[in-house]
Design an enzyme around this catalytic site. Sequence first.
Site, PDB file in Angstrom:
ATOM      1  N   LEU A 161      -6.434   3.583  -4.759  1.00  0.00           N
ATOM      2  CA  LEU A 161      -6.351   4.981  -5.180  1.00  0.00           C
ATOM      3  C   LEU A 161      -5.290   5.125  -6.257  1.00  0.00           C
ATOM      4  O   LEU A 161      -4.106   4.873  -6.018  1.00  0.00           O
ATOM      5  CB  LEU A 161      -6.024   5.876  -3.982  1.00  0.00           C
ATOM      6  CG  LEU A 161      -7.050   5.872  -2.843  1.00  0.00           C
ATOM      7  CD1 LEU A 161      -6.604   6.807  -1.730  1.00  0.00           C
ATOM      8  CD2 LEU A 161      -8.435   6.248  -3.345  1.00  0.00           C
ATOM      9  N   GLY A 212      -0.514   2.924  -3.410  1.00  0.00           N
ATOM     10  CA  GLY A 212       0.644   2.199  -3.941  1.00  0.00           C
ATOM     11  C   GLY A 212       1.948   2.743  -3.386  1.00  0.00           C
ATOM     12  O   GLY A 212       2.258   3.918  -3.560  1.00  0.00           O
ATOM     13  N   ASP A 229       9.141   5.698  -8.200  1.00  0.00           N
ATOM     14  CA  ASP A 229       9.725   5.157  -9.436  1.00  0.00           C
ATOM     15  C   ASP A 229      10.091   6.210 -10.478  1.00  0.00           C
ATOM     16  O   ASP A 229      10.512   5.874 -11.582  1.00  0.00           O
ATOM     17  CB  ASP A 229       8.743   4.163 -10.071  1.00  0.00           C
ATOM     18  CG  ASP A 229       7.470   4.848 -10.559  1.00  0.00           C
ATOM     19  OD1 ASP A 229       7.115   5.908  -9.993  1.00  0.00           O
ATOM     20  OD2 ASP A 229       6.862   4.334 -11.504  1.00  0.00           O
ATOM     21  N   LEU A 278      -8.184  10.694  -6.105  1.00  0.00           N
ATOM     22  CA  LEU A 278      -8.468  11.855  -5.277  1.00  0.00           C
ATOM     23  C   LEU A 278      -8.614  13.088  -6.161  1.00  0.00           C
ATOM     24  O   LEU A 278      -7.916  13.224  -7.167  1.00  0.00           O
ATOM     25  CB  LEU A 278      -7.341  12.072  -4.265  1.00  0.00           C
ATOM     26  CG  LEU A 278      -7.097  10.947  -3.253  1.00  0.00           C
ATOM     27  CD1 LEU A 278      -5.908  11.282  -2.367  1.00  0.00           C
ATOM     28  CD2 LEU A 278      -8.330  10.691  -2.412  1.00  0.00           C
TER      29      LEU A 278
END
Length: 261
Positions: A201, A221, A225, A247
């Site tokens: 995704l 994931g 970051d 999504l």
Amino acid sequence: MEEEKESEQNDQNTLESQPNSQPTPLSKNAQKKLLKQQKWEAKKAEKKAQVKEQKMKEAERKRKEWEERLSSCASEEERLKLIESRRELRKERMEKRAEEKEDKVQRLSKAKEFGQNIVIDLEFADLMTNSEIHSLVQQIMYCYAVNRRCTSPGHLWLTGCRGEMEIQLQRLPGFDKWIIEKESQSYIDALQDQKENLVYLTADSETVLDELDLKKIYIIGGLVDRNRWKGITMKKASEQGIQTAKLPIGSYLKMSSSQNM
């Protein structure tokens, strides 16, 4: 002297040939987001302390109220009945909690066989600071708690769970008892016989996921970051030759920042 000069020159050349190990400086936009996150975390900690203080005050109020009720009893018999009534009420509450806990365990165990498989990819730990790893760990804890309360929970996987990430996860109370899959290896190795069903995704995918497929294994994931590594999950999925999807978040929510899935 000439040997010393030659040695110094060699040392200098060695230093110059080494890659720059300093992290890439944050952009002004990223710095603003980081500052905003730090302020939010400070405010969250302050609110948590206020809630704790309020709970202590409430506990003290209930204790005094209970003592007043006991002291107002006209006889010892009435006092003992009141104590027994309270004891029975506590017992009922404990039994109800135990029953609810058992129901949650059964639902999670059933999800292991029949539920939607969801993988959190933890192989990005080396790209995050300790603070960002801590933030991710808190999000994972929240995900597990919410999933645990669902009437039809999914089955969670943590892959690439090693190093600092594993250390911080192990600090969570009861983590060893979580009903999930914990893998030190990558999902691509742990689920190699299911590669055709893996779907990463990522907001960079052109495929919109409108419906979940129980046969598919959806990967998220695990990366906090502040947008330093844009497109990294899409690149990883492409290199591994697995499917991607995003999504339809924008169709249902108005986002003030970038979407990640």
